[in-house]
Design a protein around this motif. Structure first.
Motif, PDB file in Angstrom:
ATOM      1  N   ARG A 206     -13.942   7.785  -3.051  1.00 33.88           N
ATOM      2  CA  ARG A 206     -13.220   7.398  -3.465  1.00 33.88           C
ATOM      3  C   ARG A 206     -13.563   6.073  -4.409  1.00 33.88           C
ATOM      4  NH1 ARG A 206      -8.107   9.586  -5.440  1.00 33.88           N
ATOM      5  NH2 ARG A 206      -7.873  10.478  -3.598  1.00 33.88           N
ATOM      6  N   GLU A 207     -13.802   6.218  -5.635  1.00 35.03           N
ATOM      7  CA  GLU A 207     -14.141   5.017  -6.363  1.00 35.03           C
ATOM      8  C   GLU A 207     -13.389   4.463  -6.590  1.00 35.03           C
ATOM      9  OE1 GLU A 207     -17.765   4.003  -6.658  1.00 35.03           O
ATOM     10  OE2 GLU A 207     -19.183   5.476  -6.645  1.00 35.03           O
ATOM     11  N   PRO A 208     -13.079   2.839  -6.597  1.00 33.16           N
ATOM     12  CA  PRO A 208     -12.141   1.818  -6.461  1.00 33.16           C
ATOM     13  C   PRO A 208     -11.621   2.376  -7.751  1.00 33.16           C
ATOM     14  CG  PRO A 208     -13.915   0.964  -5.514  1.00 33.16           C
ATOM     15  CD  PRO A 208     -13.934   1.819  -5.410  1.00 33.16           C
ATOM     16  N   GLU A 209     -10.530   2.268  -7.970  1.00 31.95           N
ATOM     17  CA  GLU A 209      -9.579   2.749  -8.996  1.00 31.95           C
ATOM     18  C   GLU A 209      -8.146   2.412  -9.336  1.00 31.95           C
ATOM     19  OE1 GLU A 209      -9.297   6.999  -9.331  1.00 31.95           O
ATOM     20  OE2 GLU A 209      -7.673   7.278  -7.205  1.00 31.95           O
ATOM     21  N   ASN A 210      -7.577   1.587 -10.018  1.00 33.25           N
ATOM     22  CA  ASN A 210      -6.535   1.448 -10.545  1.00 33.25           C
ATOM     23  C   ASN A 210      -4.874   2.182 -10.545  1.00 33.25           C
ATOM     24  OD1 ASN A 210      -6.950  -1.731  -9.735  1.00 33.25           O
ATOM     25  ND2 ASN A 210      -7.810  -1.862 -11.751  1.00 33.25           N
ATOM     26  N   GLY A 211      -3.943   2.283 -10.347  1.00 29.63           N
ATOM     27  CA  GLY A 211      -2.201   3.075 -10.699  1.00 29.63           C
ATOM     28  C   GLY A 211      -1.740   2.389 -10.540  1.00 29.63           C
ATOM     29  N   LEU A 212      -0.494   3.597 -10.715  1.00 30.05           N
ATOM     30  CA  LEU A 212       0.616   3.025 -10.592  1.00 30.05           C
ATOM     31  C   LEU A 212       1.610   3.683  -9.989  1.00 30.05           C
ATOM     32  CD1 LEU A 212       1.933   3.318 -14.168  1.00 30.05           C
ATOM     33  CD2 LEU A 212       1.048   1.015 -12.899  1.00 30.05           C
ATOM     34  N   VAL A 213       2.493   3.225  -8.859  1.00 31.22           N
ATOM     35  CA  VAL A 213       3.260   4.000  -7.726  1.00 31.22           C
ATOM     36  C   VAL A 213       4.804   3.623  -8.177  1.00 31.22           C
ATOM     37  CG1 VAL A 213       1.789   3.944  -5.890  1.00 31.22           C
ATOM     38  CG2 VAL A 213       3.064   2.000  -6.515  1.00 31.22           C
TER      39      VAL A 213
ATOM     40  N   ARG B  77      -6.786   0.891  -5.262  1.00 35.99           N
ATOM     41  CA  ARG B  77      -6.635   2.451  -3.754  1.00 35.99           C
ATOM     42  C   ARG B  77      -8.418   2.008  -4.010  1.00 35.99           C
ATOM     43  NH1 ARG B  77      -4.568   8.131  -4.811  1.00 35.99           N
ATOM     44  NH2 ARG B  77      -5.959   8.739  -6.574  1.00 35.99           N
ATOM     45  N   ALA B  78      -8.810   2.628  -2.916  1.00 33.41           N
ATOM     46  CA  ALA B  78     -10.009   3.312  -2.323  1.00 33.41           C
ATOM     47  C   ALA B  78     -10.196   3.783  -1.652  1.00 33.41           C
ATOM     48  CB  ALA B  78     -10.904   1.740  -2.668  1.00 33.41           C
ATOM     49  N   ALA B  79     -11.928   5.044  -0.774  1.00 32.08           N
ATOM     50  CA  ALA B  79     -12.090   5.399   0.323  1.00 32.08           C
ATOM     51  C   ALA B  79     -13.346   5.712   0.279  1.00 32.08           C
ATOM     52  CB  ALA B  79     -11.016   7.110  -0.019  1.00 32.08           C
ATOM     53  N   VAL B  80     -13.576   5.158   1.902  1.00 33.59           N
ATOM     54  CA  VAL B  80     -15.033   4.850   2.643  1.00 33.59           C
ATOM     55  C   VAL B  80     -15.283   5.740   3.618  1.00 33.59           C
ATOM     56  CG1 VAL B  80     -16.506   3.097   3.069  1.00 33.59           C
ATOM     57  CG2 VAL B  80     -15.028   3.396   0.672  1.00 33.59           C
ATOM     58  N   ARG B  81     -16.371   6.287   3.551  1.00 26.07           N
ATOM     59  CA  ARG B  81     -16.925   7.222   4.982  1.00 26.07           C
ATOM     60  C   ARG B  81     -18.493   6.762   5.037  1.00 26.07           C
ATOM     61  NH1 ARG B  81     -16.955  13.147   4.952  1.00 26.07           N
ATOM     62  NH2 ARG B  81     -18.204  12.465   2.537  1.00 26.07           N
ATOM     63  N   LEU B  82     -18.258   5.687   6.251  1.00 23.41           N
ATOM     64  CA  LEU B  82     -19.489   5.595   7.120  1.00 23.41           C
ATOM     65  C   LEU B  82     -20.025   6.310   7.109  1.00 23.41           C
ATOM     66  CD1 LEU B  82     -17.721   2.723   9.452  1.00 23.41           C
ATOM     67  CD2 LEU B  82     -18.799   2.440   7.439  1.00 23.41           C
ATOM     68  N   ALA B  83     -21.633   6.187   7.397  1.00 32.12           N
ATOM     69  CA  ALA B  83     -22.844   6.942   7.485  1.00 32.12           C
ATOM     70  C   ALA B  83     -22.294   8.008   9.154  1.00 32.12           C
ATOM     71  CB  ALA B  83     -24.338   6.134   7.899  1.00 32.12           C
ATOM     72  N   THR B  84     -21.222   7.110  10.259  1.00 40.57           N
ATOM     73  CA  THR B  84     -21.029   7.667  11.215  1.00 40.57           C
ATOM     74  C   THR B  84     -20.176   9.184  10.835  1.00 40.57           C
ATOM     75  OG1 THR B  84     -20.039   5.797  11.238  1.00 40.57           O
ATOM     76  CG2 THR B  84     -22.160   6.200  12.600  1.00 40.57           C
ATOM     77  N   GLY B  85     -19.419   8.633   9.745  1.00 43.24           N
ATOM     78  CA  GLY B  85     -17.999   9.397   9.651  1.00 43.24           C
ATOM     79  C   GLY B  85     -17.043   8.984   9.720  1.00 43.24           C
ATOM     80  N   GLU B  86     -16.321   7.976   9.698  1.00 43.23           N
ATOM     81  CA  GLU B  86     -15.728   6.989  10.368  1.00 43.23           C
ATOM     82  C   GLU B  86     -14.872   6.676   9.162  1.00 43.23           C
ATOM     83  OE1 GLU B  86     -16.885   6.240  13.639  1.00 43.23           O
ATOM     84  OE2 GLU B  86     -17.797   6.084  11.964  1.00 43.23           O
ATOM     85  N   ILE B  87     -13.905   7.671   8.541  1.00 43.17           N
ATOM     86  CA  ILE B  87     -13.316   7.026   6.407  1.00 43.17           C
ATOM     87  C   ILE B  87     -12.128   6.482   7.622  1.00 43.17           C
ATOM     88  CG2 ILE B  87     -11.689   7.994   5.533  1.00 43.17           C
ATOM     89  CD1 ILE B  87     -12.704  11.175   6.374  1.00 43.17           C
ATOM     90  N   GLY B  88     -11.809   5.772   6.024  1.00 43.63           N
ATOM     91  CA  GLY B  88     -11.051   4.050   5.505  1.00 43.63           C
ATOM     92  C   GLY B  88     -10.743   4.339   4.418  1.00 43.63           C
TER      93      GLY B  88
ATOM     94  N   GLY C  49      -1.589  -4.817  -6.797  1.00 46.96           N
ATOM     95  CA  GLY C  49      -2.379  -5.943  -8.409  1.00 46.96           C
ATOM     96  C   GLY C  49      -3.525  -5.012  -8.414  1.00 46.96           C
ATOM     97  N   ARG C  50      -4.097  -5.351  -9.187  1.00 47.70           N
ATOM     98  CA  ARG C  50      -5.322  -5.275  -9.728  1.00 47.70           C
ATOM     99  C   ARG C  50      -6.691  -5.191  -9.120  1.00 47.70           C
ATOM    100  NH1 ARG C  50      -6.126  -2.565 -14.462  1.00 47.70           N
ATOM    101  NH2 ARG C  50      -3.780  -2.284 -15.027  1.00 47.70           N
ATOM    102  N   ASP C  51      -6.609  -5.367  -7.829  1.00 44.95           N
ATOM    103  CA  ASP C  51      -8.667  -5.350  -6.907  1.00 44.95           C
ATOM    104  C   ASP C  51      -9.105  -4.903  -6.441  1.00 44.95           C
ATOM    105  OD1 ASP C  51      -9.824  -7.614  -5.312  1.00 44.95           O
ATOM    106  OD2 ASP C  51      -8.848  -8.893  -5.414  1.00 44.95           O
ATOM    107  N   ARG C  52      -9.705  -4.570  -6.858  1.00 49.65           N
ATOM    108  CA  ARG C  52     -10.560  -3.075  -6.695  1.00 49.65           C
ATOM    109  C   ARG C  52     -11.652  -3.666  -5.933  1.00 49.65           C
ATOM    110  NH1 ARG C  52     -11.592  -0.585 -12.860  1.00 49.65           N
ATOM    111  NH2 ARG C  52     -12.389  -2.240 -12.979  1.00 49.65           N
ATOM    112  N   GLN C  53     -11.685  -4.940  -5.611  1.00 55.79           N
ATOM    113  CA  GLN C  53     -12.691  -4.847  -4.890  1.00 55.79           C
ATOM    114  C   GLN C  53     -12.151  -5.084  -3.392  1.00 55.79           C
ATOM    115  OE1 GLN C  53     -14.809  -8.681  -5.728  1.00 55.79           O
ATOM    116  NE2 GLN C  53     -16.189  -8.868  -3.851  1.00 55.79           N
ATOM    117  N   LYS C  54     -10.972  -5.700  -3.372  1.00 48.34           N
ATOM    118  CA  LYS C  54     -10.333  -6.264  -2.666  1.00 48.34           C
ATOM    119  C   LYS C  54      -9.999  -4.771  -1.615  1.00 48.34           C
ATOM    120  CE  LYS C  54      -6.448  -7.895  -0.175  1.00 48.34           C
ATOM    121  NZ  LYS C  54      -5.053  -8.961  -0.218  1.00 48.34           N
TER     122      LYS C  54
ATOM    123  N   ILE D 174     -11.381  -3.260   2.292  1.00 42.83           N
ATOM    124  CA  ILE D 174     -10.133  -2.555   2.907  1.00 42.83           C
ATOM    125  C   ILE D 174     -10.356  -1.354   3.737  1.00 42.83           C
ATOM    126  CG2 ILE D 174      -7.471  -1.962   3.323  1.00 42.83           C
ATOM    127  CD1 ILE D 174      -6.797  -4.460   1.431  1.00 42.83           C
ATOM    128  N   ALA D 175     -11.183  -0.879   2.406  1.00 42.91           N
ATOM    129  CA  ALA D 175     -10.943   0.764   2.983  1.00 42.91           C
ATOM    130  C   ALA D 175     -12.298   0.606   4.258  1.00 42.91           C
ATOM    131  CB  ALA D 175     -11.425   1.428   1.577  1.00 42.91           C
TER     132      ALA D 175
END
Length: 153
Positions: free
Chosen positions: A44-51, A73-84, A90-95, A99-100
């Motif tokens: 999931r590409e880093p994106e901003n939204g509301l809750v 929010r963002a979601a990342v998968r390592l080449a070994t399969g772990e998903i973070g 706030g609006r800090d997509r890089q952070k 964190i992911a």
């Protein structure tokens, strides 16, 4: 992995996420630069939204919608399969992305030790030092009030 091993991993992951959430993006980036970041892809590409924030009057009243808060929010998968996953107020997509990535690395058996010692531990120490400094500043302004009882007679 046994039940106690899984609970230990979940506790380690939860503790790491608490430290990362309270750390600045620049601090996280600085510590991540010191390690070899593994190959990964964005689920999931880093994106901003509301809750929607919910509240209760007195803690036991009927819930009501208090308002909205911006999150990234963002979601990342390592080449070994772990998903973070990374969520930040706030609006800090890089952070959120960093964190992911750290979340996925904490779940990896090969990378968890390195990310703990080179990223999470220094951030935790800085967070504890900052809290101690703030507590000391607040303690310096503390005023003790007391009442003397006047004797009758």
């Amino acid at each position: 992995m046994g039940l106690s091993g899984r609970n230990g991993r979940e506790a380690q992951r939860k503790a790491a996420m608490a430290v990362l959430a309270h750390s600045g993006a620049g601090d996280i980036a600085g510590h991540l630069a010191a390690i070899a970041v593994p190959a990964h892809e964005n689920l999931r590409e880093p994106e901003n939204g509301l809750v929607m924030l919910r509240g209760r009057i007195g803690g036991d009243g009927a819930p009501f919608n208090l308002g909205e808060a911006t999150v990234s929010r963002a979601a990342v998968r390592l080449a070994t399969g772990e998903i973070g996953f990374g969520y930040v107020l706030g609006r800090d997509r890089q952070k959120a992305q960093m964190i992911a990535l750290c979340d996925a690395m904490v779940q990896s058996t090969e990378l968890s030790g390195e990310v703990e010692t080179r990223v999470i531990a220094p951030l935790r120490e800085a967070m504890i030092a900052d809290r101690s400094r703030k507590a000391a500043e607040a303690a310096a302004t503390r005023v003790d009030f007391y009442t003397m009882v006047r004797g009758e007679g």
